[in-house]
Scaffold this active site. Structure first.
Site, PDB file in Angstrom:
ATOM      1  N   HIS A   1       8.044   1.347  -3.147  1.00 35.92           N
ATOM      2  CA  HIS A   1       7.900   0.147  -3.974  1.00 35.92           C
ATOM      3  C   HIS A   1       7.723   0.505  -5.441  1.00 35.92           C
ATOM      4  CE1 HIS A   1       3.425   0.110  -4.597  1.00 35.92           C
ATOM      5  NE2 HIS A   1       3.407   0.745  -3.423  1.00 35.92           N
TER       6      HIS A   1
ATOM      7  N   HIS B   1      -4.622   2.810  -8.193  1.00 34.54           N
ATOM      8  CA  HIS B   1      -5.323   1.595  -8.652  1.00 34.54           C
ATOM      9  C   HIS B   1      -6.490   1.884  -9.607  1.00 34.54           C
ATOM     10  CE1 HIS B   1      -3.779  -0.970  -5.009  1.00 34.54           C
ATOM     11  NE2 HIS B   1      -2.900  -0.073  -5.404  1.00 34.54           N
TER      12      HIS B   1
ATOM     13  N   GLU C   1       4.800  -5.028  -2.995  1.00 35.88           N
ATOM     14  CA  GLU C   1       3.897  -4.373  -2.043  1.00 35.88           C
ATOM     15  C   GLU C   1       2.448  -4.621  -2.413  1.00 35.88           C
ATOM     16  OE1 GLU C   1       1.330  -1.494  -0.106  1.00 35.88           O
ATOM     17  OE2 GLU C   1       1.631  -1.677  -2.250  1.00 35.88           O
ATOM     18  N   GLU C   2       2.160  -4.646  -3.707  1.00 33.27           N
ATOM     19  CA  GLU C   2       0.768  -4.767  -4.149  1.00 33.27           C
ATOM     20  C   GLU C   2       0.216  -6.181  -3.979  1.00 33.27           C
ATOM     21  OE1 GLU C   2      -0.895  -2.280  -4.547  1.00 33.27           O
ATOM     22  OE2 GLU C   2       0.354  -0.656  -5.322  1.00 33.27           O
TER      23      GLU C   2
ATOM     24  N   ASP D   1       3.989   6.324   0.671  1.00 37.92           N
ATOM     25  CA  ASP D   1       3.099   5.403  -0.060  1.00 37.92           C
ATOM     26  C   ASP D   1       1.656   5.514   0.434  1.00 37.92           C
ATOM     27  OD1 ASP D   1       2.413   3.352  -1.831  1.00 37.92           O
ATOM     28  OD2 ASP D   1       2.808   1.782  -0.352  1.00 37.92           O
TER      29      ASP D   1
ATOM     30  N   ASP E   1       1.162   5.729  -7.074  1.00 37.43           N
ATOM     31  CA  ASP E   1       1.358   4.529  -6.229  1.00 37.43           C
ATOM     32  C   ASP E   1       2.228   3.516  -6.948  1.00 37.43           C
ATOM     33  OD1 ASP E   1       1.157   2.494  -4.401  1.00 37.43           O
ATOM     34  OD2 ASP E   1      -0.868   1.926  -4.965  1.00 37.43           O
TER      35      ASP E   1
ATOM     36  N   ASP F   1       6.625  -2.003  -7.796  1.00 36.94           N
ATOM     37  CA  ASP F   1       5.637  -2.859  -8.462  1.00 36.94           C
ATOM     38  C   ASP F   1       4.324  -2.088  -8.564  1.00 36.94           C
ATOM     39  OD1 ASP F   1       5.608  -3.132  -5.561  1.00 36.94           O
ATOM     40  OD2 ASP F   1       4.004  -4.593  -5.819  1.00 36.94           O
TER      41      ASP F   1
HETATM   42 ZN    ZN Z   1       1.575   1.581  -2.782  1.00 35.50          ZN
END
Ligand code: ZN
Length: 471
Positions: A89, A444, A154-155, A178, A120, A91
């Site tokens: 992903h 994150h 995805e997030e 991921d 990520d 995003d």
């Molecule tokens: Zn991810």
């Protein structure tokens, strides 16, 4: 000899371009932006730009590129009936505060690329892309097709994979770069739900009255803070004294504040991910336990009594009669992430339950319902994401295991987790990297980074994995 392909040598030959392309992808601020949603950019411009970047790159390198509803896309090569899927992903979550350098600058310091999305999942996406490119450029005959599927949500809500698999082919097998290395082959089921106290007419509260009680905002977090507001007539000093004694006994921090006839209590706990509540200290459960024995009556007493009886020091659902464990994924866990009570609306609890792959979920749900019905509670809003599991003897798992061990020299232990990874959207898929064992998990977080050595190593692992899976 094919078995003697030096995968790392192939990666190093493309090192400069790999780093450049990774940086360019990281420089796109691909955060969900629904306020600026347009028909051709349903999740916002940034997200769309990142998807387009990958599709353009793939087209330029000779892959078949397809945009699927501006929510997802894919890049494909190879031939044959069967299809290997690599699910990535592009995003990212919002950057947040406290960065040392521009979160979308992709600056390189100390052998690390710093940017939101570095680990990520844009770094790994580029690693997997270059892995595909290497296999394609080596030009050996292949018996299966390889397809990178690129998601853009995805997030948040996984609208990318939902839309994609409603319209496109489900791969025969696949992996998602991921999560963690070596291999996550089993993920518990995830059920989120509320327990709501049924209204009761018998609400004769004497002495101390609970105006409100609140703790936690998310199903999947252990609440680290709880507060209650009480109204009392008369001397509250014995009550305050016992609150202090309670905090001391449990080793908790907290405070009280008496203001205009209202007593506010606060308890601090320790936050943790809800998939393992025992890693934290649930402030809400502790405060509820204190209030359960504080001489309160009526609905409030029934609510706090319920929390104490069924949840205190019991994250496995033992008192609720739903405890279960299996060899593959371990214990069922139950996290009370949201607790609330108010005089007007009564009590409620919000849970995330992570259950083993062999759980009979319907039976578990029935048991739960029956147990709590006796206490005047009902279940509302039960959402369920089924467990995900690929057999350890499966060709996919065995191949990835072999490749990981050859490339790293370490044993590829199979992991099972209580969380959900992107791999669960594949019918037969595992999470495979990119975070190596022992590495700090900065997804994150501020100053998110990926080590360049790990980027290269992951690319070599993915390249060999792709080749071995489709040759
Ligand atoms: Zn991810």
């Amino acid at each position: 000899m094919l078995s003697q392909i030096d995968w790392m040598k192939e990666v190093l030959a493309r090192k400069e371009a790999l780093i450049k392309d990774t940086q360019n992808l990281l420089r796109i601020k691909s955060v969900l932006d629904e306020e600026h949603s347009a028909p051709e950019a349903p999740l916002g411009e940034g997200v769309k730009e990142a998807l387009q970047f990958m599709l353009d790159l793939g087209e330029k390198d000779g892959f078949t590129a397809k945009n699927v509803g501006n929510l997802a896309g894919h890049l494909e090569f190879g031939q044959g009936e069967e299809l290997l899927g690599i699910l990535c992903h592009v995003d990212v979550v919002p950057e947040g505060d406290g960065w040392t350098s521009d979160p979308y600058g992709a600056e390189i310091r100390d052998g690390k690329i710093f940017a939101r999305g570095a680990i990520d999942d844009k770094g790994p996406t580029m690693a997997a892309y270059y892995a595909m490119k290497i296999v394609k450029e080596l030009g050996y005959p292949l018996n299966r097709r390889v397809r990178m599927i690129i998601g853009t949500d995805e997030e948040s809500n996984w609208r990318c994979v939902d839309h994609y698999f409603e319209n496109e082919e489900m791969p025969t097998f696949g992996f998602a770069p991921d999560a963690d290395f070596p291999i996550i082959y089993a993920e518990k089921g995830i059920a989120d739900f509320d327990m709501v106290q049924k209204p009761s007419t018998a609400n004769s509260e004497s002495g101390i009255e609970v105006v409100s009680f609140e703790s936690g905002r998310r199903y999947n977090m252990v609440p680290d803070f709880a507060t209650a507001t009480l109204v009392a007539s008369g001397d509250m000093s014995p009550f305050v004294k016992s609150f202090k004694a309670f905090l001391a006994e449990k080793g908790l921090k907290g405070k009280h504040d008496m203001n205009e006839g209202k007593l506010v209590l606060e308890v601090e706990g320790i936050s943790a991910h809800g998939m393992e509540p025992d890693n934290g200290k649930n402030a809400g459960i502790f405060l509820a336990c204190f209030l359960a024995d504080a001489g309160i009556d009526g609905n409030a007493a029934r609510y706090f009594g319920f929390v104490k009886k069924y949840l205190y020091q019991d994250s496995r659902g033992r008192a609720l009669g739903i405890a279960y464990s299996d060899e593959i994924t371990g214990d069922l866990t139950l996290n009370a992430g949201k607790l609330s009570y108010s005089k007007e609306s009564g009590g409620a609890l919000g849970f995330t339950m992570r259950y083993p792959v062999t759980t009979d979920i319907e039976k578990t749900k029935e048991t739960l319902k029956a147990t709590i019905a006796k206490e005047g509670f009902v279940i509302e809003g039960f959402s369920n994401s089924k467990p995900h599991h690929v057999d350890e003897k499966d060709f996919l798992v065995q191949t990835l295991k072999k490749v990981y061990e050859e490339q790293t020299g370490d044993k590829a232990e199979l992991l099972s987790i209580g969380g959900g990874t992107y791999a669960r959207s594949l019918k037969s898929g595992v999470a495979f990297g990119p975070l190596f064992p022992g590495r700090e998990d900065v997804a994150h977080q501020k100053d998110e980074y990926m080590m360049i050595d790990d980027l290269l190593k992951a690319t070599a692992i993915y390249a060999q994995a792709i080749y071995e899976l489709v040759k």
